[in-house]
Design an enzyme around this catalytic site. Structure first.
Site, PDB file in Angstrom:
ATOM      1  CG  HIS A 123      -1.927   1.076   1.074  1.00 24.99           C
ATOM      2  ND1 HIS A 123      -1.952   2.344   1.121  1.00 24.99           N
ATOM      3  CD2 HIS A 123      -3.222   1.112   0.821  1.00 24.99           C
ATOM      4  CE1 HIS A 123      -3.152   3.375   1.518  1.00 24.99           C
ATOM      5  NE2 HIS A 123      -3.675   2.660   0.897  1.00 24.99           N
ATOM      6  CD  GLU A 125      -1.186   5.365   5.686  1.00 29.19           C
ATOM      7  OE1 GLU A 125      -1.134   5.156   6.588  1.00 29.19           O
ATOM      8  OE2 GLU A 125      -2.538   5.584   4.918  1.00 29.19           O
ATOM      9  CB  CYS A 186      -7.547   8.000  10.426  1.00 33.10           C
ATOM     10  SG  CYS A 186      -8.501   9.723  10.427  1.00 33.10           S
ATOM     11  CG  ASN A 216     -10.912   3.660   3.782  1.00 33.85           C
ATOM     12  OD1 ASN A 216     -12.094   4.287   3.350  1.00 33.85           O
ATOM     13  ND2 ASN A 216     -10.119   4.406   2.880  1.00 33.85           N
ATOM     14  CB  SER A 257     -11.470   8.227  -1.242  1.00 35.07           C
ATOM     15  OG  SER A 257      -9.671   8.053  -0.578  1.00 35.07           O
TER      16      SER A 257
END
Length: 275
Positions: A123, A125, A186, A216, A257
């Site tokens: 990923h 990130e 988060c 996510n 998103s």
């Protein structure tokens, strides 16, 4: 038929911020404009931005001028340094929560800790946080395979589930004398996961809206399908009418998103179905 949209569905703060930055730059600045990989993991939004001259590239080969916008997931330090050497203008649209996770990872390594990243290997990130020596774990069972280290520090991909993170941390304590845990998940993502779980326990069917490449969104799908019939879609056109047959309550949740207009589109489609 009752239709309920999970509270907090759609754009998170980091995605909204990245889009605001990009929209402003595309209007006020001169191109060309590039992102290394998509700005966010939503095909419909990315296609709209590409029509406004934002080009998605896989690498910086052949790029000699212009502006590089750092995607919401961040970029590895090596890619940013290369862009600087090429003389590109850099605009950072990294999510502040991702930025905090990156900083925590670097501080741990600088402090002599073996860095462990809880996240999806590959990923973007996770790539933005990792170094050559980092250990990347996706689940608690993988901890058994790693060596013992005197000092270990752990961070998480910001969209990880808290349960998975806690499970890995618990097992890591057996692999080190000192474990430093950084809370980098988060809070908005955690709230959305809780809201989706609650909705899935009540609904006969849940539709999860978001990019098929969105970590996510896929996590919301996994959470929901543990409780009720669940389908992961990107657009309302993907809805199979047979899914809605004899359903008294349909839940809708969406990844971080996913724009509001897509959520509204799906809700209208479902509400228009006649059992």
């Amino acid at each position: 038929m009752k239709v309920i949209v999970a509270q907090g569905s759609g754009f998170c703060f980091g995605v909204r911020r990245a889009l605001e930055i990009v929209e402003k730059v595309l209007v006020e600045e001169r191109g060309p404009f590039y992102t290394l990989g998509p700005l966010i993991h939503n095909l419909q939004v990315v296609e709209r931005l590409s029509q406004k001259e934002l080009k998605i590239i896989d690498n910086l080969k052949g790029i000699k001028e212009g502006t590089l916008i750092i995607r919401s997931h961040g970029l590895p330090r090596a890619a940013i340094e290369l862009a600087r050497k090429k003389g590109l203008r850099i605009i950072d649209a990294t999510c502040p929560y991702v930025k905090r996770a990156q900083e925590s990872a670097r501080e741990l390594e600088a402090g002599g800790y073996q860095l462990v990243i809880v996240g999806d290997r590959g990923h973007p990130e996770v790539k933005s946080m990792a170094s050559e020596k980092s250990i990347i774990l996706q689940g608690p069972s993988q901890v058994e395979k790693i060596e013992f280290y005197p000092k270990m520090g752990v961070v998480a991909q910001t969209t990880q589930s808290l349960e998975n993170f806690k499970g890995i941390v618990k097992n890591l304590r057996k692999k080190t004398e000192e474990l430093k845990v950084c809370a980098t998940i988060c809070s908005a993502v955690s709230r959305q996961q809780r809201a989706t779980r609650k909705l899935a326990k009540e609904a006969n069917l849940v539709l999860i809206i978001g990019g098929k490449n969105s970590a996510n969104t896929k996590r919301l799908f996994q959470i929901s399908k543990g409780f009720t019939e669940t389908h992961h879609i990107e657009r309302a056109s993907e809805i199979d009418p047979s899914w809605l047959r004899n359903k008294k309550m349909v839940g809708i949740s969406a990844g971080a998103s996913t724009p509001k207009w897509l959520i509204d589109e799906v809700a209208r489609e479902v509400r228009g179905y006649d059992n």
